[in-house]
Enzyme design. Structure first.
Site, PDB file in Angstrom:
ATOM      1  CE  LYS A   1      -1.728   1.717   3.990  1.00 20.32           C
ATOM      2  NZ  LYS A   1      -1.447   3.145   4.168  1.00 20.32           N
ATOM      3  CG  ASN A   2       2.500   2.789   3.543  1.00 17.29           C
ATOM      4  OD1 ASN A   2       1.305   3.042   3.355  1.00 17.29           O
ATOM      5  ND2 ASN A   2       3.041   2.758   4.745  1.00 17.29           N
TER       6      ASN A   2
ATOM      7  CB  CYS B   1      -4.696  11.341  11.355  1.00 15.95           C
ATOM      8  SG  CYS B   1      -3.107  10.647  11.634  1.00 15.95           S
TER       9      CYS B   1
HETATM   10  C1  UD1 Z   1       4.545   7.211   6.253  1.00 15.91           C
HETATM   11  C2  UD1 Z   1       3.663   5.988   6.106  1.00 15.91           C
HETATM   12  C3  UD1 Z   1       3.163   5.532   7.485  1.00 15.91           C
HETATM   13  C4  UD1 Z   1       4.346   5.347   8.427  1.00 15.91           C
HETATM   14  C5  UD1 Z   1       5.254   6.575   8.452  1.00 15.91           C
HETATM   15  C6  UD1 Z   1       6.524   6.367   9.251  1.00 15.91           C
HETATM   16  C7  UD1 Z   1       2.621   6.152   3.949  1.00 15.91           C
HETATM   17  C8  UD1 Z   1       1.396   6.424   3.162  1.00 15.91           C
HETATM   18  N1  UD1 Z   1       2.553   6.297   5.260  1.00 15.91           N
HETATM   19  O1  UD1 Z   1       3.736   8.247   6.790  1.00 15.91           O
HETATM   20  O2  UD1 Z   1       2.454   4.320   7.322  1.00 15.91           O
HETATM   21  O3  UD1 Z   1       3.863   5.112   9.733  1.00 15.91           O
HETATM   22  O4  UD1 Z   1       5.641   6.909   7.109  1.00 15.91           O
HETATM   23  O5  UD1 Z   1       7.215   5.273   8.801  1.00 15.91           O
HETATM   24  O6  UD1 Z   1       3.639   5.761   3.409  1.00 15.91           O
HETATM   25  N2  UD1 Z   1       6.398  15.110  10.314  1.00 15.91           N
HETATM   26  C9  UD1 Z   1       6.454  16.467  10.571  1.00 15.91           C
HETATM   27  N3  UD1 Z   1       6.424  17.326   9.506  1.00 15.91           N
HETATM   28  C10 UD1 Z   1       6.354  16.891   8.206  1.00 15.91           C
HETATM   29  C11 UD1 Z   1       6.297  15.509   7.964  1.00 15.91           C
HETATM   30  C12 UD1 Z   1       6.321  14.636   9.039  1.00 15.91           C
HETATM   31  O7  UD1 Z   1       6.523  16.895  11.711  1.00 15.91           O
HETATM   32  O8  UD1 Z   1       6.332  17.731   7.290  1.00 15.91           O
HETATM   33  C13 UD1 Z   1       6.446  14.161  11.458  1.00 15.91           C
HETATM   34  C14 UD1 Z   1       5.171  13.345  11.569  1.00 15.91           C
HETATM   35  O9  UD1 Z   1       4.198  14.024  12.317  1.00 15.91           O
HETATM   36  C15 UD1 Z   1       5.673  12.090  12.260  1.00 15.91           C
HETATM   37  C16 UD1 Z   1       7.072  11.921  11.693  1.00 15.91           C
HETATM   38  O10 UD1 Z   1       7.454  13.209  11.204  1.00 15.91           O
HETATM   39  O11 UD1 Z   1       5.736  12.296  13.634  1.00 15.91           O
HETATM   40  C17 UD1 Z   1       7.184  10.886  10.597  1.00 15.91           C
HETATM   41  O12 UD1 Z   1       6.328  11.231   9.537  1.00 15.91           O
HETATM   42  P1  UD1 Z   1       6.561  10.741   8.045  1.00 15.91           P
HETATM   43  O13 UD1 Z   1       7.810   9.949   7.956  1.00 15.91           O
HETATM   44  O14 UD1 Z   1       6.427  11.916   7.147  1.00 15.91           O
HETATM   45  O15 UD1 Z   1       5.329   9.774   7.854  1.00 15.91           O
HETATM   46  P2  UD1 Z   1       4.221   9.761   6.729  1.00 15.91           P
HETATM   47  O16 UD1 Z   1       4.849  10.001   5.405  1.00 15.91           O
HETATM   48  O17 UD1 Z   1       3.088  10.604   7.139  1.00 15.91           O
END
Ligand code: UD1
Length: 417
Positions: A22-23, A115
């Protein structure tokens, strides 16, 4: 809304084919916006989030068909607005930002709300695009991005290896003018899959899978056929199910090497896991023992497997400790596992699990995707009947879960709530 009813205590035995990831599929499908020829994807999982993505792509002007595991997409008459109705149901919708900015020079994407598993802002995505020449306004909950003359390559240093941020910028950089260097990029295998797909379309990306990715922007990307990688988190969930039920499962098309951190911890717990020609075999060794786990960006232990390994820990001898370092609020499964008889104490971002002899079925509520999976894993081992309510979360990420589990002996059925 459907619920699952599970009669636990039955060892699972047999073979499960791991579905497409999925991811990986989400960003890769989104990347179709960048390509101006038809693309054929195979091994696409039939999941709610994938259907949402195709709906979003359709609104953005990409025509698609989805038969069996094969998606055909063609970007025709691109539009730049991703509406709130879709973005609010799937945070990954924000991944259309990079492709739209690169292709159209503008994008209006609803800001994803908070979320269940944490605040999850997108500030790192926006800061990176600003460095590439985009400007942003926030208007009525929408991110309005513009870069009149397209994106320009830049040197980007992420403060944290964000998965979505790395993917978004990678997509934008593929069509940007000049070179983009991403430092402290996330190294998740799904990012490598995205980069490999983009390269198959003519992009010039190197360093994927390492923390420094270099992208030489190209003028256009061309169509190709691409097979999505298998889902390491789905696979890890079934490894946990084999071990907790004291059964033996063979996982076909299992991305074994991408599961290193999970396999290492499970082996430490006493799970016997091995790669064979026909798949990855998992069964419990002598007994399960407690371990300590800290979630980390890849190649560390994935936060997306935290809830499922916690389910396994509830029945492991001795104590286990889990520290969740990625998301600030990802322990909603704890209270539900406790309802099944688990002994877990929470302190901030740390959970302490004391193994019990057995779990006992009860009604439990699924709160997010991986929490739901952990409840199913625990329910498969719990004595008696467990009702897992609100399983629509599961349908976002586990293709045909009750069918796959029934085929290996689980007593599980779906009923309307
Ligand atoms: C993706 C995955 C999710 C997984 C996560 C971490 C998908 C669709 N989803 O989510 O299943 O749990 O990686 O492996 O692939 N953050 C910020 N600012 C930003 C971006 C992120 O503060 O601009 C923080 C988030 O709140 C979180 C952390 O960084 O605490 C990790 O987020 P991120 O790696 O971006 O996860 P997702 O891409 O949302």
């Amino acid at each position: 809304m459907d619920k699952l009813i599970i009669q636990g205590g039955v060892p699972l035995n047999g073979r499960i084919r791991v579905s497409g990831s999925k991811n990986a599929a989400l960003p890769i499908l989104m990347a179709s916006i960048l390509v101006d020829e038809p693309i054929t994807f195979t091994n696409v999982p039939r999941l709610r989030d994938i259907f949402t993505t195709l709906k979003l792509l359709n609104i953005l002007g990409c025509v698609s068909t989805f038969e069996d595991d094969c998606v055909r997409v063609e970007s025709c008459d691109l539009k730049h607005e991703a509406p709130y109705e879709l973005v609010k149901t799937m945070r990954a919708s924000v991944l259309c930002l990079g492709p739209l900015l690169a292709r159209l020079g503008r994008a209006k994407v609803s800001l994803p709300g908070g979320c269940a598993i944490g605040a999850r802002p997108v500030d790192m995505h926006l800061t990176a695009f600003e460095r590439m020449g985009a400007t942003f306004d926030l208007d009525s909950g929408n991110i309005m991005g513009t870069c009149e003359h397209g994106l320009t390559g830049a040197h980007i240093q992420f403060p944290f290896p964000t998965v979505g941020g790395t993917e978004n910028v990678l997509m934008g950089a593929a069509l940007a003018r000049g070179e983009t260097i991403l430092e402290n990029a996330a190294r998740e295998p799904e990012i490598t899959d995205l980069a490999n797909f983009l390269n198959a379309c003519g992009a010039r990306i190197t360093g994927q899978g390492t923390s420094i990715i270099r992208v030489q922007g190209v003028d256009r990307l061309t169509g190709c056929a691409y097979r999505i990688m298998p889902d390491r988190i789905e696979a890890g969930t079934y490894l946990a199910a084999a071990a907790i039920t004291d059964g033996e499962l063979v996982l076909e098309d299992c991305p074994f090497h991408e599961l290193d951190a999970v396999v290492t911890k499970m082996r430490e717990m006493g799970v016997w896991i091995n790669e064979r020609e026909d798949g990855v075999v998992a069964r419990r060794g002598t007994e399960l023992v407690g371990v300590d786990v800290m979630t980390m960006p890849f190649p560390g232990f994935p936060t997306d497997m935290q809830a499922q390994i916690m389910a396994l820990m509830t029945m492991a001898r001795g104590s286990s400790v889990i520290e969740e370092t990625i998301f600030e609020n990802r322990f909603m499964h704890v209270q539900e596992l406790v309802r099944l008889g688990a002994k877990i104490r929470l302190s901030g971002r740390t959970a302490m699990v004391r193994g019990v002899e057995s779990l006992k079925g009860a009604p439990v509520m699924a709160s997010d995707l991986r929490a739901s999976a952990s409840l199913v894993v625990a329910a498969l081992a719990a004595r008696g009947e467990t009702e897992v309510l609100r399983i629509y979360h599961l349908d976002r990420g586990y293709e045909g879960i009750e069918k796959k589990l029934t085929n290996v002996g689980a007593r599980i059925r779906r009923v309307p709530e």
